[in-house]
Design a protein around this motif. Structure first.
Motif, PDB file in Angstrom:
ATOM      1  N   GLY A  43      32.269  70.838  50.434  1.00 27.30           N
ATOM      2  CA  GLY A  43      31.160  71.198  49.560  1.00 27.30           C
ATOM      3  C   GLY A  43      31.345  72.618  49.051  1.00 27.30           C
ATOM      4  O   GLY A  43      31.558  73.544  49.838  1.00 27.30           O
ATOM      5  N   LEU A  44      31.290  72.770  47.736  1.00 27.34           N
ATOM      6  CA  LEU A  44      31.396  74.095  47.140  1.00 27.34           C
ATOM      7  C   LEU A  44      30.020  74.587  46.728  1.00 27.34           C
ATOM      8  O   LEU A  44      29.103  73.811  46.501  1.00 27.34           O
ATOM      9  CB  LEU A  44      32.331  74.070  45.934  1.00 27.34           C
ATOM     10  CG  LEU A  44      33.789  73.683  46.221  1.00 27.34           C
ATOM     11  CD1 LEU A  44      34.610  73.724  44.930  1.00 27.34           C
ATOM     12  CD2 LEU A  44      34.415  74.595  47.267  1.00 27.34           C
ATOM     13  N   SER A  68      33.917  76.711  51.305  1.00 28.23           N
ATOM     14  CA  SER A  68      32.966  77.289  52.252  1.00 28.23           C
ATOM     15  C   SER A  68      32.328  76.275  53.184  1.00 28.23           C
ATOM     16  O   SER A  68      31.781  76.660  54.226  1.00 28.23           O
ATOM     17  CB  SER A  68      31.851  78.022  51.487  1.00 28.23           C
ATOM     18  OG  SER A  68      31.210  77.141  50.576  1.00 28.23           O
ATOM     19  N   GLU A  69      32.384  74.975  52.862  1.00 25.70           N
ATOM     20  CA  GLU A  69      31.682  73.990  53.692  1.00 25.70           C
ATOM     21  C   GLU A  69      32.493  72.706  53.738  1.00 25.70           C
ATOM     22  O   GLU A  69      33.005  72.246  52.720  1.00 25.70           O
ATOM     23  CB  GLU A  69      30.295  73.719  53.111  1.00 25.70           C
ATOM     24  CG  GLU A  69      29.418  72.865  53.993  1.00 25.70           C
ATOM     25  CD  GLU A  69      28.002  72.738  53.456  1.00 25.70           C
ATOM     26  OE1 GLU A  69      27.143  72.236  54.190  1.00 25.70           O
ATOM     27  OE2 GLU A  69      27.770  73.143  52.301  1.00 25.70           O
ATOM     28  N   TRP A  95      35.271  80.376  54.303  1.00 23.97           N
ATOM     29  CA  TRP A  95      36.494  80.146  53.531  1.00 23.97           C
ATOM     30  C   TRP A  95      37.448  79.356  54.425  1.00 23.97           C
ATOM     31  O   TRP A  95      37.235  79.234  55.623  1.00 23.97           O
ATOM     32  CB  TRP A  95      37.138  81.458  53.056  1.00 23.97           C
ATOM     33  CG  TRP A  95      37.526  82.403  54.152  1.00 23.97           C
ATOM     34  CD1 TRP A  95      38.670  82.384  54.900  1.00 23.97           C
ATOM     35  CD2 TRP A  95      36.773  83.525  54.627  1.00 23.97           C
ATOM     36  NE1 TRP A  95      38.672  83.410  55.810  1.00 23.97           N
ATOM     37  CE2 TRP A  95      37.526  84.131  55.663  1.00 23.97           C
ATOM     38  CE3 TRP A  95      35.540  84.082  54.275  1.00 23.97           C
ATOM     39  CZ2 TRP A  95      37.070  85.259  56.349  1.00 23.97           C
ATOM     40  CZ3 TRP A  95      35.093  85.194  54.962  1.00 23.97           C
ATOM     41  CH2 TRP A  95      35.851  85.775  55.980  1.00 23.97           C
ATOM     42  N   GLY A  96      38.477  78.749  53.816  1.00 25.44           N
ATOM     43  CA  GLY A  96      39.441  77.986  54.601  1.00 25.44           C
ATOM     44  C   GLY A  96      39.211  76.490  54.608  1.00 25.44           C
ATOM     45  O   GLY A  96      39.935  75.749  55.276  1.00 25.44           O
ATOM     46  N   GLY A  97      38.220  75.981  53.842  1.00 31.57           N
ATOM     47  CA  GLY A  97      37.860  74.578  53.925  1.00 31.57           C
ATOM     48  C   GLY A  97      38.701  73.627  53.096  1.00 31.57           C
ATOM     49  O   GLY A  97      38.894  72.477  53.483  1.00 31.57           O
ATOM     50  N   LEU A  98      39.203  74.087  51.961  1.00 32.39           N
ATOM     51  CA  LEU A  98      39.930  73.189  51.066  1.00 32.39           C
ATOM     52  C   LEU A  98      41.391  73.073  51.497  1.00 32.39           C
ATOM     53  O   LEU A  98      42.310  73.558  50.842  1.00 32.39           O
ATOM     54  CB  LEU A  98      39.817  73.670  49.624  1.00 32.39           C
ATOM     55  CG  LEU A  98      38.732  72.970  48.801  1.00 32.39           C
ATOM     56  CD1 LEU A  98      38.479  73.695  47.492  1.00 32.39           C
ATOM     57  CD2 LEU A  98      39.122  71.525  48.539  1.00 32.39           C
TER      58      LEU A  98
END
Length: 326
Positions: A43-44, A68-69, A95-98
């Motif tokens: 989720g952005l 972010s999610e 950060w780091g989610g995608l």
């Protein structure tokens, strides 16, 4: 593994697909507990847009992995983390989610029910924990009325969805008929348009008294009329500034009508009052388990179009939660 990386602080256009190393350490907010999630959906939000331009208060240096999610399945969990391999979870990671896999912090992670899709799960933690905490801080009692700005966005639809859990009626403020339809579907009691005489309409809907609380994700030039729309003794909850500008308040308005203004930031509140994050997380899990949460997913983008998802959010045309699926 593959990930979407922001290489320069130049906004959505800086998002590129890259090969990056697997996460080697616990999440920076995990107190040493390593929990790894196989990411299914991301989720952005405005957090991602602000951070990509170096404007988010909890930013990180470039290059960094966007996102972010997340929602997905736990594939590694330290003993004592409270999670186990196979758990379906939603989490805010900042950060780091995608990426194919991401590390999460237990206090910022909630279990999602089996009947909730990962796309929906990617819209739970940030939106619903923010919305729940806004209601909690507003002090609205059962039978009260709240005014929700930005009501068709991710947090806005969550605020409308949670109104029954707090026994409240929600009046939605939106900028178009399409957004009005979304707000009604999300549970708005009444809908008013921001391009009309919305403050006067709100006062009419409340028999001239005004609302008990304003839940404001927008800020900007509507702030003063939001104060005018409060009943005597009411509270305005500052959630964000999607409108772009940070408003100022003349405190005599607060004095004369016994008004209150509060901001919400769960992590800083938790630092002073430990247990806040878990309180909110636990409340969200209970509501999900009982079917009391209905995330509104707007547009869903494929992994390689993450930059387009960011542009949609930045244009303020997003309705509901913007999700990227892997």
């Amino acid at each position: 593994m593959q990930a979407i990386v922001i290489e320069r602080l130049e906004g959505p256009s800086a998002a590129v697909l890259r090969d990056v190393p697997e996460p080697q350490h616990p999440h920076h907010r995990a107190d040493g507990h390593r929990v790894v999630v196989e990411v299914a959906a991301v989720g952005l939000s405005v957090i991602d847009v602000l951070q990509s331009r170096g404007a988010y208060q909890y930013g990180t240096p470039t290059p960094y992995v966007l996102g972010s999610e997340i929602a997905g399945t736990v594939v590694e969990a330290d003993p004592g983390s409270g999670f186990a391999v196979g758990d379906r979870v939603g989490s805010i990671v900042f950060w780091g989610g995608l990426a194919e896999r991401a590390v999460v912090a237990p206090d910022y992670t909630a279990r999602i029910p089996d009947d909730m899709s990962f796309a929906e799960g990617a819209g739970v933690y940030l939106n619903y924990s923010t919305a729940w905490f806004a209601y909690h801080r507003s002090g609205v009692r059962p039978g009260g009325t709240v005014l929700v700005h930005g009501a068709a966005g991710g947090v806005g639809t969550a605020l409308l969805d949670l109104a029954p859990a707090f026994g409240a009626r929600a009046i939605a403020v939106v900028s178009s008929e399409a957004k009005a339809e979304v707000a009604r579907a999300a549970g708005a009691w009444q809908v008013v348009r921001s391009d009309g005489a919305w403050k006067d309409e709100v006062l009419a809907l409340t028999d001239g008294h005004g609302v008990d609380a304003v839940l404001d994700t927008v800020g900007g030039d509507r702030f003063t009329d939001s104060l005018r729309a409060l009943r005597t003794g009411g509270m305005l909850v500052v959630i964000g500034f999607a409108g772009g500008s940070i408003p100022e308040v003349k405190v005599n308005r607060l004095l004369l009508r016994n008004l209150s203004v509060t901001g919400i930031s769960m992590d800083t509140f938790d630092a002073e009052y430990p247990g806040t994050l878990r309180m909110v997380r636990d409340a969200i899990e209970v509501l999900m388990a009982s079917g009391g949460i209905h995330p509104h997913v707007g547009e869903v983008f494929p992994f390689e179009r993450a930059a387009d998802a960011m542009r949609l959010i930045e244009s303020r045309a997003a309705i509901g939660k913007v999700v990227v699926e892997r």
